[in-house]
Write a protein that holds these residues in place. Structure first.
Motif, mmCIF file in Angstrom:
data_model
loop_
_atom_site.group_PDB
_atom_site.id
_atom_site.type_symbol
_atom_site.label_atom_id
_atom_site.label_comp_id
_atom_site.label_asym_id
_atom_site.label_seq_id
_atom_site.Cartn_x
_atom_site.Cartn_y
_atom_site.Cartn_z
ATOM 1 N N SER A 87 0.591 -0.725 0.273
ATOM 2 C CA SER A 87 -0.173 -0.218 -0.275
ATOM 3 C C SER A 87 0.615 1.321 0.085
ATOM 4 O O SER A 87 2.173 1.368 0.416
ATOM 5 C CB SER A 87 -0.976 0.502 1.280
ATOM 6 O OG SER A 87 -0.313 0.394 2.870
ATOM 7 N N SER A 134 -1.271 4.758 4.554
ATOM 8 C CA SER A 134 -2.349 4.992 3.986
ATOM 9 C C SER A 134 -2.566 2.680 4.482
ATOM 10 O O SER A 134 -1.723 2.043 3.774
ATOM 11 C CB SER A 134 -3.320 4.922 3.154
ATOM 12 O OG SER A 134 -3.563 6.403 2.821
ATOM 13 N N PHE A 135 -3.394 1.783 4.683
ATOM 14 C CA PHE A 135 -3.696 0.444 4.785
ATOM 15 C C PHE A 135 -2.456 -0.105 5.647
ATOM 16 O O PHE A 135 -2.148 -1.220 4.749
ATOM 17 C CB PHE A 135 -4.231 0.264 3.418
ATOM 18 C CG PHE A 135 -4.726 0.801 3.004
ATOM 19 C CD1 PHE A 135 -6.811 0.939 3.430
ATOM 20 C CD2 PHE A 135 -5.443 1.099 1.581
ATOM 21 C CE1 PHE A 135 -6.864 1.393 2.804
ATOM 22 C CE2 PHE A 135 -5.705 2.857 1.750
ATOM 23 C CZ PHE A 135 -7.187 2.248 1.612
ATOM 24 N N ALA A 161 -7.840 -2.194 0.351
ATOM 25 C CA ALA A 161 -7.988 -1.061 -0.707
ATOM 26 C C ALA A 161 -9.182 -0.847 -1.087
ATOM 27 O O ALA A 161 -9.755 0.118 -1.596
ATOM 28 C CB ALA A 161 -6.795 -0.864 -1.353
ATOM 29 N N THR A 219 -3.128 2.743 -5.064
ATOM 30 C CA THR A 219 -2.632 2.303 -3.716
ATOM 31 C C THR A 219 -1.823 2.121 -4.542
ATOM 32 O O THR A 219 -1.197 2.440 -5.035
ATOM 33 C CB THR A 219 -3.521 0.526 -3.209
ATOM 34 O OG1 THR A 219 -2.992 0.010 -2.546
ATOM 35 C CG2 THR A 219 -3.401 -0.284 -4.767
#
Length: 190
Positions: A110, A114-115, A124, A132
């Motif tokens: 990712s 994020s994530f 995602a 992503t």
């Protein structure tokens, strides 16, 4: 220069590193595979290429410090300079962080932050984002929180399934990880 690769599963990034070394794209020796799953395909990949392995069962140790101490002994016995995580599904603890400060690197599917954590691809897709990617970062005591070394975006198309997105991300991972490892080991900017 000798590296260790830590993996817990199929080891597709491990195979990409093996292939890059075999092709002369990376001037490094893979001195050790460290694996925490007895059934991981990464072990077979190592055996196919004559790479020494240290396979352990975390549950057979009283603590993380205990198994990391055994790992550290293996790393020293094989004269390992750098550690590259390739789908290793455990947080690195103080024993290894203290001995390999600034020389442990992870790849994550990712664009961190994020994530983070498990199933970044699923996260995602569930979030409905259009981008992503892949992040390569130094490892610290947190989960996917270390300083970023390199990132590359991967577009999520409306037709993407988990499998098709995983294939796109892995293609990016395999190329970007090799390039970044090469840059780190030669002192070039990532």
């Amino acid at each position: 220069m000798k590296i260790a690769v830590f993996a817990s599963g199929t080891g597709s990034n491990f195979q990409a590193i093996i292939d890059a070394v075999s092709a002369g794209e990376l001037a490094v020796e893979i001195g050790l595979l460290v694996c925490d799953k007895q059934e991981a395909k990464a072990i077979e990949r190592a055996a196919n290429h004559g790479i020494p392995t240290f396979v352990f069962s975390p549950k057979s140790y009283p603590s993380k410090e205990a198994f990391e101490t055994d790992i550290l002994e293996q790393l020293k016995a094989h004269s390992i300079d750098w550690i590259f995580l390739a789908g290793y599904m455990r947080l690195i603890g103080n024993v290894l962080l203290g001995s390999y400060t600034g020389r442990i690197v992870n790849i994550h599917p990712s664009l961190l932050p994020s994530f983070p954590g498990k199933d970044a691809i699923g996260q995602a897709l569930q979030a409905g984002v259009k981008l992503t990617g892949v992040t390569i970062h130094y490892v610290d005591e947190g989960m996917d929180t270390g300083p970023v070394i390199a990132q590359e975006a991967v577009r999520i198309d409306e037709s993407d399934t988990r499998e098709s997105l995983q294939r796109k991300i892995q293609a990016t991972e395999h190329r970007l990880y090799i390039q970044t490892i090469g840059n780190l080991l030669t002192g070039a900017r990532a």
